[in-house]
Design a protein around this motif. Structure first.
Motif, short mmCIF file in Angstrom:
data_model
loop_
_atom_site.label_atom_id
_atom_site.label_comp_id
_atom_site.label_asym_id
_atom_site.label_seq_id
_atom_site.Cartn_x
_atom_site.Cartn_y
_atom_site.Cartn_z
N GLY A 130 0.65 -1.03 -0.01
CA GLY A 130 -0.07 0.16 -0.10
C GLY A 130 0.68 1.16 -0.38
O GLY A 130 -0.05 2.20 0.37
N VAL A 131 2.14 1.36 -0.63
CA VAL A 131 2.81 2.59 -0.13
C VAL A 131 2.79 2.80 -1.70
O VAL A 131 3.48 2.21 -2.40
CB VAL A 131 4.33 2.23 -0.24
CG1 VAL A 131 5.27 2.94 0.16
CG2 VAL A 131 4.14 1.47 1.23
N CYS A 132 2.50 4.57 -1.94
CA CYS A 132 2.71 4.72 -3.21
C CYS A 132 3.79 5.80 -3.90
O CYS A 132 4.67 5.90 -2.72
CB CYS A 132 1.68 6.12 -3.41
SG CYS A 132 0.69 5.95 -3.16
N LYS A 133 3.85 4.86 -4.83
CA LYS A 133 5.81 5.49 -5.26
C LYS A 133 5.38 6.25 -6.86
O LYS A 133 4.99 6.19 -7.50
CB LYS A 133 6.20 3.92 -5.94
CG LYS A 133 6.81 3.35 -4.58
CD LYS A 133 7.38 1.93 -4.64
CE LYS A 133 7.16 0.95 -3.15
NZ LYS A 133 8.43 1.18 -2.88
N LEU A 134 6.31 7.34 -6.64
CA LEU A 134 6.91 8.42 -8.15
C LEU A 134 7.33 7.05 -8.68
O LEU A 134 7.94 6.73 -8.94
CB LEU A 134 7.14 9.58 -7.53
CG LEU A 134 6.50 9.98 -7.23
CD1 LEU A 134 7.36 11.23 -6.77
CD2 LEU A 134 5.00 10.40 -7.98
#
Ligand SMILES: Nc1ncnc2c1ncn2[C@@H]1O[C@H](COP(=O)(O)OP(=O)(O)OP(=O)(O)O)[C@@H](O)[C@H]1O
Ligand SMILES: [Mg+2]
Ligand SMILES: [Mg+2]
Length: 549
Positions: free
Chosen positions: A238-242
């Motif tokens: 669930g971690v957002c990454k560019l």
């Protein structure tokens, strides 16, 4: 870059709450429903290359072009030797591509203007990765150099939990391959799966993660310039990454912003039209992306609606439900004047963001614990199935001996002893693949079944926060600012006559994920996909390449 006032009530934010814009009704024609699966030809051509010197090929016309060799070569700007990519599995004498020898292709994850992205399993370490392969072969040396820049940019980004991790890159048969960590999907896919605006807690989490990712870039003088939900990836925890650093610009690099290319017009900062490229442009695009997913709102590509959003006028019909703190953050990010727009550091120092970060830490810790519990549970289930299978044979033999009917046997696709395998991925063994191992029909379920997160194999687990769905529709940066919008059916929003909520109608991409509809002889989704991959991206660069050859 000037920093806005410390107080959220200061100048840039005094316009909130934003008055209901009467002119939005005049802009009615400018808004349209979002089409869920975007057309595959919805792409933006790269800018013409800046030509400062004669290409090498013209200076040394007889020089053999190393990149046109059939052998694979690793691509790295840290160690620029042209060696074959390192792998004990690769045998040059076999004649098969490096990819085919070292990876198992599982399913197609997505497609952009640069490449098609596939979920793969490394045969070296058994882990799952994403591999992006350029959609078309290099047209010439300058085209190759342009494509290889994405590798250099990825390498410049380095390692950060909120930036997509780069693993390695190589070129073979005039195609570029980029191997990165595998994610569950993009924020765009997640938002499309979610029926309605994302809940505030999720929005705060996404905001915190992406601000940290952006801080990492900006601290290194890097501008992303293509921030949008399709280029934000969500890990299995669930971690957002560019991600997708193809348009990234290094402010202190040799090219500087001279080579800068604006990204998707829907998320584009207004000053880019004047050729002003700065970190503020990324903040604006991030604000637009958050507005889209927080309000489930279709963003216009051009027209009056586009202008109004860039004059700081947010449609209150959409934003009225947002938490006031978040609305202030959003308004600071969408400040029309780039000199007064919030910086990442300023945003991260806001009490509302700090408070959200504390919650973020808690949810991440919960996620990690849950992940460990599920891993242990999965392992126990796998162990029990192995033991049961081991016992099954003697028991069946014994029952046969006793003249009783045999117990039903496990189906052939029962869990594989390989922890990283799923019953779905195992359908695509090497024998089933053609000459081109990328030519596999997409498996909509495979992406849900197994994954790697930071090298750890977890089977069959979804992030509770995420309903991932491999979308085969293009997420490309649009080609140009369309002068007119297609007028589609408006969503049922009686109180919002002027701005549309995102349509929930199912997309063509959902259809295309079905193996039955997509299984063509070529293995690609359909003829449209093939055609669009050969669309002229940039006439000038093609002309350039043609003269070069
Ligand atoms: N590491 C990954 N994990 C999961 N899905 C991915 C990954 N990388 C890419 N994808 C999927 O593939 C799509 C296209 O990838 P990407 O944006 O990198 O391609 P692109 O050709 O550079 O796109 P653009 O047209 O925006 O430049 C993404 O929107 C996403 O759906
Ligand atoms: Mg992209
Ligand atoms: Mg890209």
């Amino acid at each position: 870059m000037p920093v806005p006032g410390d107080d959220m009530g200061d100048t840039p934010l005094t316009r909130t709450p934003i008055p209901v814009p009467a002119h939005f009704s005049q802009a009615e024609q400018s808004f349209s429903l979002k089409k869920r699966g975007r057309s595959l030809c919805y792409t933006l051509p790269p800018r013409p290359p800046v030509k400062s010197a004669l290409p090498i090929s013209r200076l040394f016309p007889n020089k053999q072009r190393s990149w046109s060799q059939p052998r694979p070569q690793s691509v790295s700007f840290r160690s620029p030797q042209n060696n074959p990519p390192a792998s004990e599995l690769y045998d040059q004498s076999k004649g098969e591509t490096f990819f085919k020898q070292c990876f198992r292709s599982i399913c197609k994850l997505g497609r952009g203007s640069f490449g098609e992205v596939y979920k793969v399993q490394s045969l070296e370490d058994g882990c799952f990765y994403a591999v992006k392969r350029s959609v078309s072969p290099f047209r010439g040396e300058s085209d190759r150099q342009r494509k290889l820049q994405e590798v250099r940019k990825h390498e410049r980004v380095g390692v950060h939990p909120n930036c997509l991790r780069f693993v390695r890159a190589w070129e073979e048969k005039r195609l570029l391959y980029l191997q990165t960590e595998l994610c569950a999907g993009s924020l765009q896919q997640h938002s499309e799966e979610f029926s309605g605006p994302l809940p505030p807690r999720k929005i705060w989490n996404i905001t915190c993660d992406l601000l940290h990712g952006l801080k990492h870039l900006h601290d290194r003088n890097l501008l992303h310039l293509d921030i949008k939900p399709a280029n934000v990836f969500i890990s299995f925890s669930g971690v957002c990454k560019l991600g997708d650093f193809g348009l990234m610009v290094e402010l202190d690099g040799t090219e500087g912003s001279g080579e800068a290319q604006e990204g998707d017009p829907r998320y584009m900062a207004p000053e880019l039209l004047d050729g002003i490229f700065s970190k503020a442009a990324d903040v604006f695009s991030l604000g637009m992306s958050l507005l889209e997913v927080a309000c489930n709102m279709e963003l216009p590509k051009s027209g009056d609606g586009w202008q109004q959003l860039r004059q700081g006028r947010l449609p209150t019909e959409f934003t009225s439900d947002l938490p006031p703190d978040f609305l202030k953050v959003l308004a600071a990010m969408l400040e029309p004047d780039y000199r007064r727009r919030a910086t990442v550091d300023w945003l991260l120092s806001l009490p509302a963001i700090r408070n959200a970060e504390r919650w973020r830490m808690v949810t991440l810790a919960q996620e990690r614990t849950l992940g460990k519990i599920i891993t242990v549970y999965q392992f126990i289930v796998w162990l029990v199935s192995i033991v049961f299978q081991g016992l099954n044979r003697p028991v069946v033999g014994f029952l046969h001996y006793c003249g009783l009917r045999a117990l039903p046997r496990s189906p052939p696709c029962s869990p594989s002893p390989n922890l990283g395998e799923s019953s779905f991925s195992s359908d695509w063994d090497d024998e089933s693949l053609g000459d081109d191992v990328f030519e596999v029909p997409p498996s909509p379920l495979a992406a849900h079944r197994n994954f790697t997160y930071h090298g750890q194999e977890l089977i069959g687990r979804h992030s509770p926060d995420l309903l991932s769905r491999p979308s085969l529709g293009s997420t490309s940066t649009p080609r140009n600012l369309s002068p007119e919008f297609s007028m589609r059916k408006r969503s049922a929003l009686p109180l919002t006559p002027n701005v549309s909520r995102i349509s929930q109608e199912s997309s063509g991409s959902v259809k295309s994920t079905s193996p039955s509809t997509s299984h063509s002889s070529s293995g690609f989704v359909d003829a449209e996909v093939q055609r669009s991959s050969f669309l002229p991206r940039n006439l000038l660069s093609m002309f350039d390449d043609a003269t070069e050859q």
